[in-house]
Write a protein that holds these residues in place. Structure first.
Motif, mmCIF file in Angstrom:
data_model
loop_
_atom_site.group_PDB
_atom_site.id
_atom_site.type_symbol
_atom_site.label_atom_id
_atom_site.label_comp_id
_atom_site.label_asym_id
_atom_site.label_seq_id
_atom_site.Cartn_x
_atom_site.Cartn_y
_atom_site.Cartn_z
ATOM 1 N N TYR A 180 58.206 112.692 -74.048
ATOM 2 C CA TYR A 180 56.918 112.553 -74.709
ATOM 3 C C TYR A 180 57.132 112.043 -76.128
ATOM 4 O O TYR A 180 58.168 112.310 -76.739
ATOM 5 C CB TYR A 180 56.171 113.894 -74.719
ATOM 6 C CG TYR A 180 55.765 114.299 -73.334
ATOM 7 C CD1 TYR A 180 54.556 113.861 -72.802
ATOM 8 C CD2 TYR A 180 56.596 115.062 -72.521
ATOM 9 C CE1 TYR A 180 54.181 114.199 -71.506
ATOM 10 C CE2 TYR A 180 56.226 115.403 -71.237
ATOM 11 C CZ TYR A 180 55.021 114.964 -70.728
ATOM 12 O OH TYR A 180 54.657 115.291 -69.452
ATOM 13 N N LYS A 221 55.112 110.804 -80.023
ATOM 14 C CA LYS A 221 53.966 110.832 -80.919
ATOM 15 C C LYS A 221 54.279 109.878 -82.065
ATOM 16 O O LYS A 221 55.362 109.939 -82.649
ATOM 17 C CB LYS A 221 53.746 112.243 -81.436
ATOM 18 C CG LYS A 221 52.402 112.484 -82.029
ATOM 19 C CD LYS A 221 52.270 113.949 -82.403
ATOM 20 C CE LYS A 221 50.876 114.414 -82.102
ATOM 21 N NZ LYS A 221 50.643 115.772 -82.564
ATOM 22 N N SER A 232 49.567 111.755 -88.117
ATOM 23 C CA SER A 232 49.720 111.539 -86.678
ATOM 24 C C SER A 232 48.652 110.597 -86.154
ATOM 25 O O SER A 232 47.519 110.593 -86.615
ATOM 26 C CB SER A 232 49.627 112.881 -85.960
ATOM 27 O OG SER A 232 49.596 112.696 -84.574
ATOM 28 N N ALA A 268 46.174 113.837 -81.626
ATOM 29 C CA ALA A 268 46.542 115.235 -81.441
ATOM 30 C C ALA A 268 47.453 115.440 -80.235
ATOM 31 O O ALA A 268 48.304 116.314 -80.235
ATOM 32 C CB ALA A 268 45.282 116.078 -81.285
ATOM 33 N N ARG A 269 47.281 114.600 -79.225
ATOM 34 C CA ARG A 269 48.037 114.795 -77.976
ATOM 35 C C ARG A 269 49.230 113.858 -77.911
ATOM 36 O O ARG A 269 49.129 112.685 -78.256
ATOM 37 C CB ARG A 269 47.122 114.556 -76.786
ATOM 38 C CG ARG A 269 46.010 115.575 -76.698
ATOM 39 C CD ARG A 269 45.047 115.260 -75.591
ATOM 40 N NE ARG A 269 45.693 114.653 -74.449
ATOM 41 C CZ ARG A 269 45.486 114.983 -73.199
ATOM 42 N NH1 ARG A 269 44.619 115.906 -72.920
ATOM 43 N NH2 ARG A 269 46.104 114.378 -72.222
ATOM 44 N N PRO A 270 50.365 114.357 -77.434
ATOM 45 C CA PRO A 270 51.520 113.473 -77.250
ATOM 46 C C PRO A 270 51.293 112.511 -76.086
ATOM 47 O O PRO A 270 50.486 112.769 -75.202
ATOM 48 C CB PRO A 270 52.664 114.440 -76.938
ATOM 49 C CG PRO A 270 52.008 115.680 -76.454
ATOM 50 C CD PRO A 270 50.644 115.734 -77.071
ATOM 51 N N LYS A 271 52.022 111.423 -76.090
ATOM 52 C CA LYS A 271 51.948 110.410 -75.038
ATOM 53 C C LYS A 271 53.249 110.431 -74.240
ATOM 54 O O LYS A 271 54.325 110.636 -74.792
ATOM 55 C CB LYS A 271 51.753 109.017 -75.644
ATOM 56 C CG LYS A 271 50.515 108.889 -76.507
ATOM 57 C CD LYS A 271 49.280 109.006 -75.660
ATOM 58 C CE LYS A 271 48.024 108.776 -76.474
ATOM 59 N NZ LYS A 271 46.864 108.645 -75.633
ATOM 60 N N GLU A 272 53.125 110.209 -72.934
ATOM 61 C CA GLU A 272 54.336 110.147 -72.110
ATOM 62 C C GLU A 272 55.056 108.833 -72.369
ATOM 63 O O GLU A 272 54.452 107.766 -72.375
ATOM 64 C CB GLU A 272 53.997 110.260 -70.626
ATOM 65 C CG GLU A 272 55.242 110.295 -69.767
ATOM 66 C CD GLU A 272 54.943 110.438 -68.284
ATOM 67 O OE1 GLU A 272 55.862 110.181 -67.484
ATOM 68 O OE2 GLU A 272 53.806 110.790 -67.929
ATOM 69 N N TYR A 308 48.319 103.780 -76.879
ATOM 70 C CA TYR A 308 47.148 104.464 -77.424
ATOM 71 C C TYR A 308 45.928 103.607 -77.115
ATOM 72 O O TYR A 308 45.998 102.381 -77.176
ATOM 73 C CB TYR A 308 47.257 104.642 -78.947
ATOM 74 C CG TYR A 308 48.256 105.695 -79.358
ATOM 75 C CD1 TYR A 308 47.846 107.011 -79.527
ATOM 76 C CD2 TYR A 308 49.592 105.385 -79.560
ATOM 77 C CE1 TYR A 308 48.753 107.995 -79.897
ATOM 78 C CE2 TYR A 308 50.501 106.353 -79.926
ATOM 79 C CZ TYR A 308 50.076 107.661 -80.096
ATOM 80 O OH TYR A 308 50.974 108.626 -80.457
#
Length: 152
Positions: free
Chosen positions: A73, A75, A89, A92-96, A110
Protein backbone atom coordinates in the motif's frame (compact mmCIF):
# COMPACT_ATOMS: atom_id res chain seq x y z
CA UNK A 1 -12.20 -42.45 53.48
CA UNK A 2 -12.15 -44.25 50.13
CA UNK A 3 -14.90 -41.96 48.92
CA UNK A 4 -12.87 -38.83 49.83
CA UNK A 5 -9.73 -40.29 48.21
CA UNK A 6 -11.71 -41.10 45.04
CA UNK A 7 -13.17 -37.56 44.90
CA UNK A 8 -9.70 -36.03 45.31
CA UNK A 9 -8.38 -38.21 42.51
CA UNK A 10 -11.26 -37.13 40.23
CA UNK A 11 -10.69 -33.48 41.12
CA UNK A 12 -6.97 -33.85 40.39
CA UNK A 13 -7.72 -35.40 36.98
CA UNK A 14 -10.11 -32.54 36.15
CA UNK A 15 -7.48 -29.98 37.20
CA UNK A 16 -4.83 -31.71 35.06
CA UNK A 17 -7.26 -31.72 32.15
CA UNK A 18 -7.96 -27.97 32.54
CA UNK A 19 -4.28 -27.10 32.89
CA UNK A 20 -3.43 -29.19 29.82
CA UNK A 21 -6.20 -27.51 27.83
CA UNK A 22 -5.04 -24.04 28.93
CA UNK A 23 -1.43 -24.80 28.01
CA UNK A 24 -2.47 -26.21 24.65
CA UNK A 25 -4.60 -23.14 23.89
CA UNK A 26 -1.81 -20.81 24.97
CA UNK A 27 0.72 -22.64 22.78
CA UNK A 28 -1.72 -22.59 19.85
CA UNK A 29 -2.25 -18.81 20.17
CA UNK A 30 1.50 -18.22 20.45
CA UNK A 31 2.23 -20.30 17.35
CA UNK A 32 -0.54 -18.58 15.40
CA UNK A 33 0.72 -15.10 16.31
CA UNK A 34 4.33 -16.08 15.56
CA UNK A 35 3.30 -17.54 12.19
CA UNK A 36 1.35 -14.38 11.33
CA UNK A 37 4.31 -12.20 12.29
CA UNK A 38 6.65 -14.30 10.11
CA UNK A 39 4.16 -14.26 7.22
CA UNK A 40 3.86 -10.47 7.51
CA UNK A 41 7.65 -10.14 7.55
CA UNK A 42 7.98 -12.41 4.53
CA UNK A 43 5.63 -10.24 2.46
CA UNK A 44 7.73 -7.17 3.21
CA UNK A 45 10.67 -8.39 1.16
CA UNK A 46 9.95 -6.42 -2.05
CA UNK A 47 12.26 -3.42 -1.72
CA UNK A 48 9.50 -0.84 -2.27
CA UNK A 49 8.52 -0.55 1.39
CA UNK A 50 9.71 2.45 3.34
CA UNK A 51 9.46 6.23 3.33
CA UNK A 52 10.71 7.86 0.14
CA UNK A 53 11.49 11.59 -0.15
CA UNK A 54 12.17 14.08 -2.92
CA UNK A 55 12.93 17.78 -3.11
CA UNK A 56 9.95 18.34 -5.44
CA UNK A 57 7.08 20.13 -3.67
CA UNK A 58 4.49 18.50 -5.96
CA UNK A 59 5.45 15.02 -4.74
CA UNK A 60 7.61 15.35 -1.65
CA UNK A 61 7.06 11.92 -0.13
CA UNK A 62 5.67 8.45 -0.75
CA UNK A 63 5.14 5.92 2.04
CA UNK A 64 4.95 2.23 1.07
CA UNK A 65 4.14 -0.62 3.46
CA UNK A 66 2.86 -4.22 3.32
CA UNK A 67 -0.67 -4.86 4.55
CA UNK A 68 -1.84 -7.87 6.51
CA UNK A 69 -2.97 -9.31 3.17
CA UNK A 70 0.66 -9.16 1.87
CA UNK A 71 -0.27 -6.48 -0.68
CA UNK A 72 1.75 -3.27 -0.82
CA UNK A 73 0.00 0.00 0.00
CA UNK A 74 1.14 3.54 -0.72
CA UNK A 75 0.30 7.08 0.22
CA UNK A 76 1.53 10.17 -1.63
CA UNK A 77 2.36 13.51 -0.01
CA UNK A 78 3.08 17.04 -1.23
CA UNK A 79 4.66 19.96 0.56
CA UNK A 80 1.84 21.79 2.36
CA UNK A 81 0.84 25.08 0.72
CA UNK A 82 0.52 26.95 4.01
CA UNK A 83 3.57 25.41 5.72
CA UNK A 84 6.54 24.41 3.58
CA UNK A 85 8.16 22.53 6.48
CA UNK A 86 5.40 19.89 6.49
CA UNK A 87 4.06 17.28 4.09
CA UNK A 88 0.32 17.06 3.40
CA UNK A 89 -1.24 13.72 2.50
CA UNK A 90 -3.06 13.35 -0.81
CA UNK A 91 -5.89 11.50 0.89
CA UNK A 92 -6.98 9.75 4.04
CA UNK A 93 -6.99 6.24 2.59
CA UNK A 94 -3.93 4.38 1.34
CA UNK A 95 -3.83 3.12 -2.25
CA UNK A 96 -2.86 -0.39 -3.30
CA UNK A 97 0.44 -0.45 -5.14
CA UNK A 98 -0.48 -2.49 -8.23
CA UNK A 99 1.94 -5.20 -9.29
CA UNK A 100 3.21 -5.60 -12.84
CA UNK A 101 5.23 -8.38 -14.51
CA UNK A 102 8.33 -6.20 -14.01
CA UNK A 103 9.24 -6.65 -10.32
CA UNK A 104 10.80 -3.17 -10.15
CA UNK A 105 7.75 -1.35 -11.53
CA UNK A 106 4.48 -0.63 -9.69
CA UNK A 107 1.73 1.97 -9.91
CA UNK A 108 -1.13 3.50 -7.97
CA UNK A 109 -3.69 6.16 -8.77
CA UNK A 110 -5.87 8.90 -7.38
CA UNK A 111 -9.21 10.01 -8.78
CA UNK A 112 -9.93 13.67 -8.12
CA UNK A 113 -13.12 15.57 -8.92
CA UNK A 114 -11.42 17.24 -11.93
CA UNK A 115 -8.68 14.75 -12.87
CA UNK A 116 -7.28 11.22 -12.76
CA UNK A 117 -3.70 10.90 -11.58
CA UNK A 118 -1.43 7.87 -11.95
CA UNK A 119 1.93 7.48 -10.26
CA UNK A 120 4.24 4.94 -11.86
CA UNK A 121 6.94 3.90 -9.41
CA UNK A 122 10.20 2.32 -10.59
CA UNK A 123 12.65 0.90 -8.05
CA UNK A 124 16.12 1.87 -9.32
CA UNK A 125 18.05 0.26 -6.45
CA UNK A 126 17.57 -0.28 -2.72
CA UNK A 127 17.85 3.47 -2.03
CA UNK A 128 16.37 5.16 -5.13
CA UNK A 129 12.97 5.39 -6.83
CA UNK A 130 11.82 7.28 -9.85
CA UNK A 131 8.18 8.28 -10.02
CA UNK A 132 6.43 9.33 -13.20
CA UNK A 133 3.31 11.29 -12.33
CA UNK A 134 0.71 11.67 -15.07
CA UNK A 135 -2.50 13.70 -14.59
CA UNK A 136 -5.38 13.77 -17.08
CA UNK A 137 -7.78 16.62 -16.35
CA UNK A 138 -11.45 16.46 -17.31
CA UNK A 139 -10.79 19.57 -19.46
CA UNK A 140 -8.55 17.43 -21.69
CA UNK A 141 -5.27 18.90 -20.45
CA UNK A 142 -2.50 16.42 -19.52
CA UNK A 143 0.42 17.08 -17.19
CA UNK A 144 3.36 14.72 -16.57
CA UNK A 145 6.56 14.99 -14.59
CA UNK A 146 9.19 12.67 -13.13
CA UNK A 147 10.52 12.82 -9.57
CA UNK A 148 13.60 11.07 -8.21
CA UNK A 149 13.24 9.89 -4.62
CA UNK A 150 15.60 8.53 -1.98
CA UNK A 151 14.79 6.21 0.89
CA UNK A 152 14.45 8.09 4.15
Amino acid sequence: MTHVFSACRRLRRIMVLFVTAALTLSLSVTLTLTSAKHASASCAAGGFEGRWRSSDDRLSRIDVWPGEDCRLYAKAWSTCENNSTRDCSWGARPKELQATPDRNFRFFSYNWNNADEVLQVTLRDSAHLSVWDHTEYTSGRNVSFTVWMVKD
